[in-house]
Scaffold this motif. Structure first.
Motif, PDB file in Angstrom:
ATOM      1  N   PRO A   1     -10.388   0.912   7.969  1.00 44.49           N
ATOM      2  CA  PRO A   1     -10.701  -0.413   7.403  1.00 44.49           C
ATOM      3  C   PRO A   1      -9.472  -1.164   6.897  1.00 44.49           C
ATOM      4  O   PRO A   1      -8.518  -0.561   6.396  1.00 44.49           O
ATOM      5  CB  PRO A   1     -11.623  -0.077   6.226  1.00 44.49           C
ATOM      6  CG  PRO A   1     -11.278   1.328   5.860  1.00 44.49           C
ATOM      7  CD  PRO A   1     -10.896   2.011   7.136  1.00 44.49           C
ATOM      8  N   LEU A   2      -9.527  -2.471   7.057  1.00 46.39           N
ATOM      9  CA  LEU A   2      -8.503  -3.357   6.500  1.00 46.39           C
ATOM     10  C   LEU A   2      -8.579  -3.243   4.975  1.00 46.39           C
ATOM     11  O   LEU A   2      -9.671  -3.258   4.404  1.00 46.39           O
ATOM     12  CB  LEU A   2      -8.808  -4.794   6.930  1.00 46.39           C
ATOM     13  CG  LEU A   2      -7.839  -5.871   6.466  1.00 46.39           C
ATOM     14  CD1 LEU A   2      -6.537  -5.799   7.257  1.00 46.39           C
ATOM     15  CD2 LEU A   2      -8.471  -7.252   6.643  1.00 46.39           C
ATOM     16  N   ILE A   3      -7.414  -3.113   4.336  1.00 51.00           N
ATOM     17  CA  ILE A   3      -7.403  -3.012   2.876  1.00 51.00           C
ATOM     18  C   ILE A   3      -6.408  -4.011   2.291  1.00 51.00           C
ATOM     19  O   ILE A   3      -5.525  -4.489   3.001  1.00 51.00           O
ATOM     20  CB  ILE A   3      -7.018  -1.580   2.412  1.00 51.00           C
ATOM     21  CG1 ILE A   3      -5.739  -1.125   3.138  1.00 51.00           C
ATOM     22  CG2 ILE A   3      -8.153  -0.596   2.645  1.00 51.00           C
ATOM     23  CD1 ILE A   3      -5.153   0.138   2.585  1.00 51.00           C
ATOM     24  N   ALA A   4      -6.540  -4.267   1.006  1.00 53.40           N
ATOM     25  CA  ALA A   4      -5.560  -5.089   0.300  1.00 53.40           C
ATOM     26  C   ALA A   4      -4.471  -4.167  -0.237  1.00 53.40           C
ATOM     27  O   ALA A   4      -4.702  -2.966  -0.417  1.00 53.40           O
ATOM     28  CB  ALA A   4      -6.241  -5.826  -0.844  1.00 53.40           C
ATOM     29  N   GLU A   5      -3.297  -4.733  -0.491  1.00 52.09           N
ATOM     30  CA  GLU A   5      -2.205  -3.904  -0.997  1.00 52.09           C
ATOM     31  C   GLU A   5      -2.606  -3.219  -2.303  1.00 52.09           C
ATOM     32  O   GLU A   5      -2.208  -2.081  -2.569  1.00 52.09           O
ATOM     33  CB  GLU A   5      -0.942  -4.764  -1.171  1.00 52.09           C
ATOM     34  CG  GLU A   5       0.303  -3.913  -1.119  1.00 52.09           C
ATOM     35  CD  GLU A   5       1.598  -4.711  -1.177  1.00 52.09           C
ATOM     36  OE1 GLU A   5       1.574  -5.921  -0.875  1.00 52.09           O
ATOM     37  OE2 GLU A   5       2.612  -4.111  -1.534  1.00 52.09           O
ATOM     38  N   GLU A   6      -3.424  -3.887  -3.095  1.00 45.56           N
ATOM     39  CA  GLU A   6      -3.862  -3.327  -4.380  1.00 45.56           C
ATOM     40  C   GLU A   6      -4.603  -1.993  -4.212  1.00 45.56           C
ATOM     41  O   GLU A   6      -4.535  -1.122  -5.077  1.00 45.56           O
ATOM     42  CB  GLU A   6      -4.777  -4.313  -5.130  1.00 45.56           C
ATOM     43  CG  GLU A   6      -4.055  -5.420  -5.861  1.00 45.56           C
ATOM     44  CD  GLU A   6      -3.495  -6.502  -4.951  1.00 45.56           C
ATOM     45  OE1 GLU A   6      -3.815  -6.500  -3.730  1.00 45.56           O
ATOM     46  OE2 GLU A   6      -2.725  -7.346  -5.439  1.00 45.56           O
ATOM     47  N   HIS A   7      -5.339  -1.846  -3.103  1.00 42.85           N
ATOM     48  CA  HIS A   7      -6.059  -0.588  -2.900  1.00 42.85           C
ATOM     49  C   HIS A   7      -5.092   0.588  -2.774  1.00 42.85           C
ATOM     50  O   HIS A   7      -5.428   1.717  -3.140  1.00 42.85           O
ATOM     51  CB  HIS A   7      -6.890  -0.640  -1.610  1.00 42.85           C
ATOM     52  CG  HIS A   7      -8.049  -1.583  -1.661  1.00 42.85           C
ATOM     53  ND1 HIS A   7      -8.021  -2.841  -1.115  1.00 42.85           N
ATOM     54  CD2 HIS A   7      -9.275  -1.433  -2.200  1.00 42.85           C
ATOM     55  CE1 HIS A   7      -9.181  -3.431  -1.313  1.00 42.85           C
ATOM     56  NE2 HIS A   7      -9.964  -2.603  -1.980  1.00 42.85           N
ATOM     57  N   ILE A   8      -3.918   0.312  -2.241  1.00 45.72           N
ATOM     58  CA  ILE A   8      -2.982   1.398  -1.907  1.00 45.72           C
ATOM     59  C   ILE A   8      -2.504   2.104  -3.173  1.00 45.72           C
ATOM     60  O   ILE A   8      -2.545   3.335  -3.263  1.00 45.72           O
ATOM     61  CB  ILE A   8      -1.802   0.849  -1.068  1.00 45.72           C
ATOM     62  CG1 ILE A   8      -2.351   0.250   0.255  1.00 45.72           C
ATOM     63  CG2 ILE A   8      -0.777   1.947  -0.791  1.00 45.72           C
ATOM     64  CD1 ILE A   8      -1.330  -0.484   1.096  1.00 45.72           C
ATOM     65  N   ALA A   9      -2.069   1.322  -4.150  1.00 42.29           N
ATOM     66  CA  ALA A   9      -1.620   1.929  -5.406  1.00 42.29           C
ATOM     67  C   ALA A   9      -2.818   2.456  -6.195  1.00 42.29           C
ATOM     68  O   ALA A   9      -2.765   3.536  -6.782  1.00 42.29           O
ATOM     69  CB  ALA A   9      -0.855   0.902  -6.230  1.00 42.29           C
TER      70      ALA A   9
END
Ligand code: TMP
Ligand code: ASP
Length: 259
Positions: free
Chosen positions: A130-138
């Motif tokens: 799924p496409l994620i936002a950078e915020e999800h990564i941290a």
């Protein structure tokens, strides 16, 4: 070669334990998948071509100082690489609207983007990447903010270099996907560009005709996949000295068909 321990089998590659600690062997298959494995097929000779194309691009990126996992090509379908801990994020870099971006946002395919766009997908086949936002990564600890800054910087450098490389052979780099991995030294880790860079994970259009020279030919049932991959390899100067039988066989096959 079946004596080696298989570490992992992916959609387009098999990973084996390498001859030295900290190394692995990437075996490039002819298998092709699209739309998160919903479409499956074989592109005869693709593995040989991708092995060579990816070697070339990683080597050239190394020359401009991009750290990467590639060590050396072992044979037609295999290359030795450094074993890394893969960051579970696919980095998609886009210069021109195509593929999922056009579907998601209703932008017409082929529209140049006013600035390079970086998108992130979470690498999880069961979830369909799924496409994620950078915020999800941290937030979920998939990578630190420092790592993501470094990854974004490297992705832009790779894009700048590859745009030029392909422009020089009359190909427009529309978009592509990168993966990065960590190598550990005690408590410290370093990021390396990993996986592969080949027409499987790039959109490459002929500058003049807009002809697709990438896996979209397979995704969209256009045919001529091998010929397209071969054309990329040929323009990169990777075929003439290719005494590799399989590649030459493919060439001869193409000539016989008068293409
Ligand atoms: P997309 O338009 O399907 O999102 O793909 C953008 C680019 O990234 C395209 O060149 C194909 C590549 N890509 C992969 O190689 N693997 C993937 O799983 C995805 C989603 C994209
Ligand atoms: N590589 C992905 C898959 O096999 C997505 C794609 O390339 O279209 O499903």
């Amino acid at each position: 070669m079946s004596r080696r321990r298989q570490i992992y089998e992916g959609k387009a590659k098999i990973l084996y334990e390498g001859p030295e600690p900290g190394t692995i062997i990437q075996y490039f298959k002819d298998d092709a998948t699209a739309f998160n494995n919903q479409k499956k097929g074989t592109i005869n000779g693709k593995g040989v071509l991708n092995n060579r194309i990816s070697e070339h691009i990683f080597t050239r990126l190394g020359h401009i100082g991009v750290p990467h996992h590639f060590i050396r090509r072992l044979n037609m379908r295999e290359q030795l690489v450094r074993q890394v801990e893969i960051v579970p994020i696919e980095i998609v870099v886009r210069n021109v609207a195509a593929g999922s971006l056009t579907k998601r946002l209703g932008v017409e395919e082929g529209t140049p983007l006013p600035r390079t766009l970086i998108e992130y997908c979470y690498k999880d086949d069961a979830l369909g990447d799924p496409l994620i936002a950078e915020e999800h990564i941290a937030c979920f600890g998939w990578a630190s903010q420092d790592e993501m800054n470094e990854i974004a910087d490297m992705a832009i450098r790779v894009n700048d270099f590859m745009c030029g490389l392909f422009a020089g052979i009359n190909i427009r780099l529309i978009d592509f996907k990168l993966e990065f991995g960590r190598i550990w030294d005690g408590d410290y880790s370093r990021l390396l560009l990993a996986d592969e860079i080949s027409p499987d994970g790039c959109r490459l259009w002929d500058m003049e005709s807009d002809e697709k020279l990438d896996k979209d030919r397979f995704r969209r049932d256009m045919g001529g996949e091998v010929e397209a991959y071969q054309e990329v390899a040929r323009r990169l100067g990777l075929l003439p000295e290719g005494t590799a039988n399989e590649v030459l066989d493919l060439e001869q096959h193409r000539k016989k068909r008068g293409k």
